[in-house]
Scaffold this motif. Structure first.
Motif, mmCIF file in Angstrom:
data_model
loop_
_atom_site.group_PDB
_atom_site.id
_atom_site.type_symbol
_atom_site.label_atom_id
_atom_site.label_comp_id
_atom_site.label_asym_id
_atom_site.label_seq_id
_atom_site.Cartn_x
_atom_site.Cartn_y
_atom_site.Cartn_z
ATOM 1 N N CYS A 149 0.837 -1.219 0.000
ATOM 2 C CA CYS A 149 0.000 0.000 0.000
ATOM 3 C C CYS A 149 0.863 1.256 0.000
ATOM 4 N N SER A 154 -4.050 1.863 2.806
ATOM 5 C CA SER A 154 -5.264 1.659 2.010
ATOM 6 C C SER A 154 -4.954 0.745 0.829
ATOM 7 N N GLU A 155 -5.750 -0.311 0.677
ATOM 8 C CA GLU A 155 -5.485 -1.308 -0.366
ATOM 9 C C GLU A 155 -5.425 -0.666 -1.754
ATOM 10 N N LYS A 156 -6.401 0.157 -2.074
ATOM 11 C CA LYS A 156 -6.450 0.754 -3.419
ATOM 12 C C LYS A 156 -5.900 2.176 -3.426
ATOM 13 N N GLY A 159 -8.812 4.643 -0.523
ATOM 14 C CA GLY A 159 -9.732 4.395 0.589
ATOM 15 C C GLY A 159 -9.504 5.290 1.796
ATOM 16 N N ILE A 195 -9.231 4.774 7.183
ATOM 17 C CA ILE A 195 -9.045 3.922 6.014
ATOM 18 C C ILE A 195 -10.282 3.046 5.842
ATOM 19 N N THR A 196 -10.875 3.136 4.676
ATOM 20 C CA THR A 196 -12.101 2.368 4.449
ATOM 21 C C THR A 196 -11.820 1.006 3.821
ATOM 22 N N ASP A 197 -10.633 0.842 3.216
ATOM 23 C CA ASP A 197 -10.271 -0.465 2.648
ATOM 24 C C ASP A 197 -8.874 -0.865 3.126
ATOM 25 N N CYS A 199 -5.370 -2.225 3.896
ATOM 26 C CA CYS A 199 -4.448 -3.019 3.081
ATOM 27 C C CYS A 199 -4.398 -4.458 3.599
ATOM 28 N N SER A 200 -4.447 -5.413 2.661
ATOM 29 C CA SER A 200 -4.525 -6.810 3.073
ATOM 30 C C SER A 200 -3.221 -7.306 3.687
ATOM 31 N N ASN A 203 -2.898 -4.821 7.267
ATOM 32 C CA ASN A 203 -4.128 -4.512 8.013
ATOM 33 C C ASN A 203 -4.336 -3.012 8.208
ATOM 34 N N GLY A 204 -3.875 -2.243 7.251
ATOM 35 C CA GLY A 204 -4.126 -0.806 7.318
ATOM 36 C C GLY A 204 -3.113 -0.017 8.128
#
Ligand SMILES: [Zn+2]
Ligand SMILES: [Zn+2]
Length: 374
Positions: A149, A154-156, A159, A195-197, A199-200, A203-204
């Motif tokens: 990230c 944020s994954e994308k 987010g 953060i709404t998404d 990161c995988s 974990n953000g």
């Protein structure tokens, strides 16, 4: 990925002073600022490069490290550079933006900085290493920016939203009577954004654990408890914020021959009773790795000292050296053969008061003492 030279990025010479650095940086930062180039990814990239270059070169310690080691000096810290989606990354940065973009109303200047943790590393140094100074590789567990990230959490990367609880300021206010109390927003922990998404892979958090290896420079003259600060080599902060520092604490190892007191070196040199009596010379090792021939005068006594000026340890960040002090350790022979015993007895017959002035003096004082008692 090879990185551009920081001096080239700012278009300044390698000996540029701080005011020309600042001028160059302001000009480029104005030019590439995201507010002036909405949606222009190249401008954004340039803006980050310029900011990172200035962040390093405007800090004397970091600049020195960069001049010596290049980008390797900040292998992790440099990439994140403390720069994230917000514009609160580092002091010098926001200082300048308060001058120039005071009214930009950007999300960033309001965002609270959460600096990464400082780390402590105890490093063993032996006397020779402290004498010459040395580069050592160390490895330690730390937190580094998450690659997935890019530290945003944020994954994308889209987010990140302004925190609803504090409106993005990172602070909440409550009235108590006449007073307004300001507190760190609990919903976003002061970050101003949520953060709404997440990161995988992190974990953000924007960072992950890693074992890092770096080469560190131990200057000549360090001693027990010396502390060396490596700016920006500590753990990265949450969500790509600025890294903490790494502190090296020097722990000195014992040396089998030399003892040290500050910049002075002490060495006990055993010599025979014959050399002490007749005089002679002895080769004494020095901490520099060489040797010095020391003349032993006839009639030398146990613990007699000789000073070798300038043969001690270097003074840290200086060109001066301490002294070396040699103490004689006169060894009384053991395990005598019958013939040796006979020779010593014959020798003893030959001794006069003149040979042992200390002993003669002592016993004449003892006699006076006893005579005085009656
Ligand atoms: Zn991540
Ligand atoms: Zn908040």
């Amino acid at each position: 990925m090879s990185k551009k030279d920081y001096y080239e990025v700012l278009g300044v010479s390698r000996d540029a002073d701080s005011s020309s650095l600042k001028t160059a940086y302001r000009k480029l930062a104005m030019q590439y600022h995201p507010d002036k180039n909405p949606g222009d990814h190249d401008a954004e990239k340039n803006f980050k490069e310029v900011s990172e270059a200035y962040e390093v070169l405007s800090n004397n310690e970091k600049r020195q490290a960069y001049d010596t080691y290049g980008h390797d000096a900040f292998s992790q810290a440099g990439q994140s550079g403390g720069f994230s989606e917000g514009f609160g990354g580092f002091g010098s940065f926001s200082d300048i933006f308060e001058d120039f973009f005071g009214d930009m109303g950007g999300q960033g200047s309001r965002r609270r900085e959460q600096r990464g943790q400082d780390l402590k590393y105890e490093i063993d140094v032996d006397l020779r290493e402290a004498y010459t100074g040395i580069k050592k590789e160390i490895s330690f567990d730390t937190l580094v920016r998450c690659d997935n990230c890019e530290g945003s959490g944020s994954e994308k990367r889209s987010g990140l939203k302004d925190c609803g609880a504090c409106g993005g300021s990172g602070r909440t206010r409550a009235s108590q009577g006449f007073f307004t109390v300001e507190r760190t927003c609990s919903a976003c922990s002061g970050a101003g954004q949520v953060i709404t998404d997440p990161c995988s892979s992190c974990n953000g958090e924007g960072r992950r654990r890693k074992n890092r290896k770096i080469e560190v420079n131990i200057p000549a003259g360090v001693e027990e408890g010396s502390r060396i600060r490596l700016s920006g080599e500590g753990a990265v902060g949450p969500n790509g914020s600025v890294s903490g520092d790494l502190y090296l604490f020097v722990s000195m190892l014992q040396h089998p021959i030399f003892e040290r007191d500050g910049t002075d070196i002490f060495c006990n040199v055993p010599i025979s009773i014959v050399d002490a009596s007749l005089g002679g010379s002895v080769d004494v090792p020095t901490v520099s790795g060489g040797k010095v021939k020391v003349k032993i005068p006839p009639g030398s006594q146990n613990s007699d000292q000789f000073k070798l000026a300038g043969k001690g340890m270097p003074t840290i960040r200086s060109t001066s050296f301490g002294d070396m002090i040699i103490s004689l350790n006169i060894e009384i022979p053991k395990n005598l053969t019958e013939n040796q015993k006979k020779l010593l007895r014959d020798f003893n017959e030959e001794l006069t008061q003149n040979n042992n002035p200390e002993r003669s003096g002592f016993f004449s004082k003892v006699k006076d003492f006893w005579d005085g008692l009656t």
